[in-house]
Structures are given as structure tokens and as C-alpha cells.
Design an enzyme around this catalytic site. Sequence first.
Site, PDB file in Angstrom:
ATOM      1  N   THR A   1     -10.247   7.838   8.994  1.00  0.00           N
ATOM      2  CA  THR A   1      -9.644   8.939   9.539  1.00  0.00           C
ATOM      3  C   THR A   1     -10.368   9.663  10.714  1.00  0.00           C
ATOM      4  O   THR A   1      -9.829  10.129  11.444  1.00  0.00           O
ATOM      5  CB  THR A   1      -9.628   9.940   8.196  1.00  0.00           C
ATOM      6  OG1 THR A   1      -8.804   9.235   7.171  1.00  0.00           O
ATOM      7  CG2 THR A   1      -8.890  11.215   8.592  1.00  0.00           C
TER       8      THR A   1
ATOM      9  N   ASP B   1      -8.914  -4.872   4.478  1.00  0.00           N
ATOM     10  CA  ASP B   1      -9.242  -3.990   3.503  1.00  0.00           C
ATOM     11  C   ASP B   1      -8.203  -3.552   2.674  1.00  0.00           C
ATOM     12  O   ASP B   1      -6.898  -3.472   2.855  1.00  0.00           O
ATOM     13  CB  ASP B   1      -9.765  -2.757   4.422  1.00  0.00           C
ATOM     14  CG  ASP B   1     -10.522  -2.017   3.713  1.00  0.00           C
ATOM     15  OD1 ASP B   1     -11.220  -2.185   2.811  1.00  0.00           O
ATOM     16  OD2 ASP B   1     -10.448  -0.593   3.853  1.00  0.00           O
ATOM     17  N   HIS B   2      -8.524  -3.109   1.564  1.00  0.00           N
ATOM     18  CA  HIS B   2      -7.661  -2.470   0.509  1.00  0.00           C
ATOM     19  C   HIS B   2      -6.297  -3.431   0.161  1.00  0.00           C
ATOM     20  O   HIS B   2      -5.287  -2.881   0.335  1.00  0.00           O
ATOM     21  CB  HIS B   2      -7.143  -0.990   1.031  1.00  0.00           C
ATOM     22  CG  HIS B   2      -8.057   0.088   0.552  1.00  0.00           C
ATOM     23  ND1 HIS B   2      -8.530   0.418  -0.716  1.00  0.00           N
ATOM     24  CD2 HIS B   2      -9.196   0.711   1.339  1.00  0.00           C
ATOM     25  CE1 HIS B   2      -9.470   1.190  -1.034  1.00  0.00           C
ATOM     26  NE2 HIS B   2      -9.753   1.448   0.389  1.00  0.00           N
TER      27      HIS B   2
ATOM     28  N   VAL C   1     -14.993   4.058   7.471  1.00  0.00           N
ATOM     29  CA  VAL C   1     -14.638   5.153   8.393  1.00  0.00           C
ATOM     30  C   VAL C   1     -13.321   4.802   9.116  1.00  0.00           C
ATOM     31  O   VAL C   1     -13.125   3.432   9.585  1.00  0.00           O
ATOM     32  CB  VAL C   1     -15.477   5.373   9.591  1.00  0.00           C
ATOM     33  CG1 VAL C   1     -15.289   6.646  10.511  1.00  0.00           C
ATOM     34  CG2 VAL C   1     -17.204   5.521   9.134  1.00  0.00           C
TER      35      VAL C   1
END
Length: 282
Positions: free
Chosen positions: A236, A84-85, A234
Site C-alpha cells: 500500500t 503472493d497470497h 510492502v
Amino acid sequence: MPLVSTGELVSAAQAEGRGIAAFNVITLEHAEAIAAGAERAGAPAVLQISENAVKFHGGRLSPVAAAAAAVARASAAPLALHLDHVESVDLLRQAHTEGFGSVMFDASKLGYEENVRATAEAVAWGHEHGIWIEAELGKVGGKEGEPPLDAHAPGVRTDPAEAAAYVHDTGVDALAVAVGSSHAMTERTAALDHELIGRLRDAVPVPLVLHGSSGVPDDEIRRAVASGMVKINVGTALNTAFTGAVRAYLAENATGVDPRKYIAPGREAMAATVAGFLALMG
């Protein structure tokens, strides 16, 4: 159970009009909690490792990826592994050798034309290696190291016409869009633009992804899925649950030193949080 591809889970969810939740993995306990929560809910899920998590592990992808993949394969729930990212092209190109079926390539900090060029190159490489590619258009703020960003400020949200052109020009398999959520929210107070979600759903031919879902209330997530969001990220919320449980244990056991004693309730709190989010997917 063998790893399932993110693309397969997302396509099935979209076809059935429901969502698929993707949860961030930082430690082994995150992966174990996601698998336990998915089994508890009787639902599939995506385990995703961000570039920031890789940096936390000394810049080495292999150890954390191997641990997450092993947990996923040992689970009775259908689980996928997602990177991710990713901003680093070098990290992107490690995906196919480390068991990942998908990557979110993040060129959102670049100007539009440069974003398109870089993302199209990532997509071409990804498809050549059997990797499903997600990208981002718009500004979903809140990432560590970024300046504060008002999710409702002018120019922040994703424009449907631009999104359609972006998907056409890059060939991405899924698109993360800015519709009112923000990364790293510890309170669930985000208000989404559901009318915009519907317009984006109608404008682009690929599944939509909601980043920053930890700050989105349950009813808003349900409405977002009904409006056209498919992959719900999801992160945090798991950390909030884990840290809260660890703090509570240590407050009552100030002299304890065995980390298993406080990690266990933290892991269980994350598993319960995972199960709760999965119940919202439809």
C-alpha cells in the site's frame, strides 16, 4: 542480472541478521520503481505479484509476470520474483513455468486442520518443482473484500506453540505471522508486539514474514527486524506514493492528457519509497 530466488535472499538476510523487503507489483511502473529503488539503495529486493493483481490483469499471470521478470533481469540489483497470497491451486501451479522461485500459499481463511492439509499439499508440490513456499498463520486482516479486523483483538495474533506445530506439519519454508500489523493501511500507526515476535522466532525454525508493513512506522520495522522478522512485505505504501504524486501533478496541470507526464512522477515517488524501506532493513 539473472533472477535470484526469494529463498536465497531470505536465507542470506536471516544469516546476516537483517531484513529483506518484498514489494507488490501491480503495473509495469511498480516493477520499474522497485528495481530503481533497489539500485538506489544498493540492496536486494523481492518483486511480488498477488493473486489480486493477477485478477486485475484479467486473470492472466503470464503478461504481468513476464514484464516484472524482464525488469528484474535488466536491473543491476539482485531481485527475486514471488507469487503472493495465492489461494487458487491452479495459479500456484503456474508459478514454476512463469519464472517464480517462490509462492505465498494462503490458506489462512480455512480452519486450522484444513489449512494444514491444504498447505502441506502446496508445499509438497512446490518442493517437487523447486518452489520455496511461504504460508500464513494467524489473522493479518485488511485484505480487500474481508470484514474489518482489529489486529489487537483476542485470538488474532499467532500463537508460538501452534506456529511450531504448523511449520512441522506443513514443511513450509517461511511463515507469515500476525503480530499487530494489518494490510492496506494508509497511515503508519501500527504497533507491533515485539515480545511475541521474539517468542515466534524462538519457536519456529523458519524465517518469519511481516505482512502489512506499509502501516508500520520506521522504528517499529527496525525493531521487528532486530526481534526476528526477516521478510518485510510492502504494498500500500507504493500505491499511496504513486497516487499522491499523480494527484499533485493533475492538480497543477488540469488540462494535461499525456499519461506519461503524471505516471513519471508517480513512478519516481514509488522508487523513493522503495529506497526508504530498504534503508530500514539493516
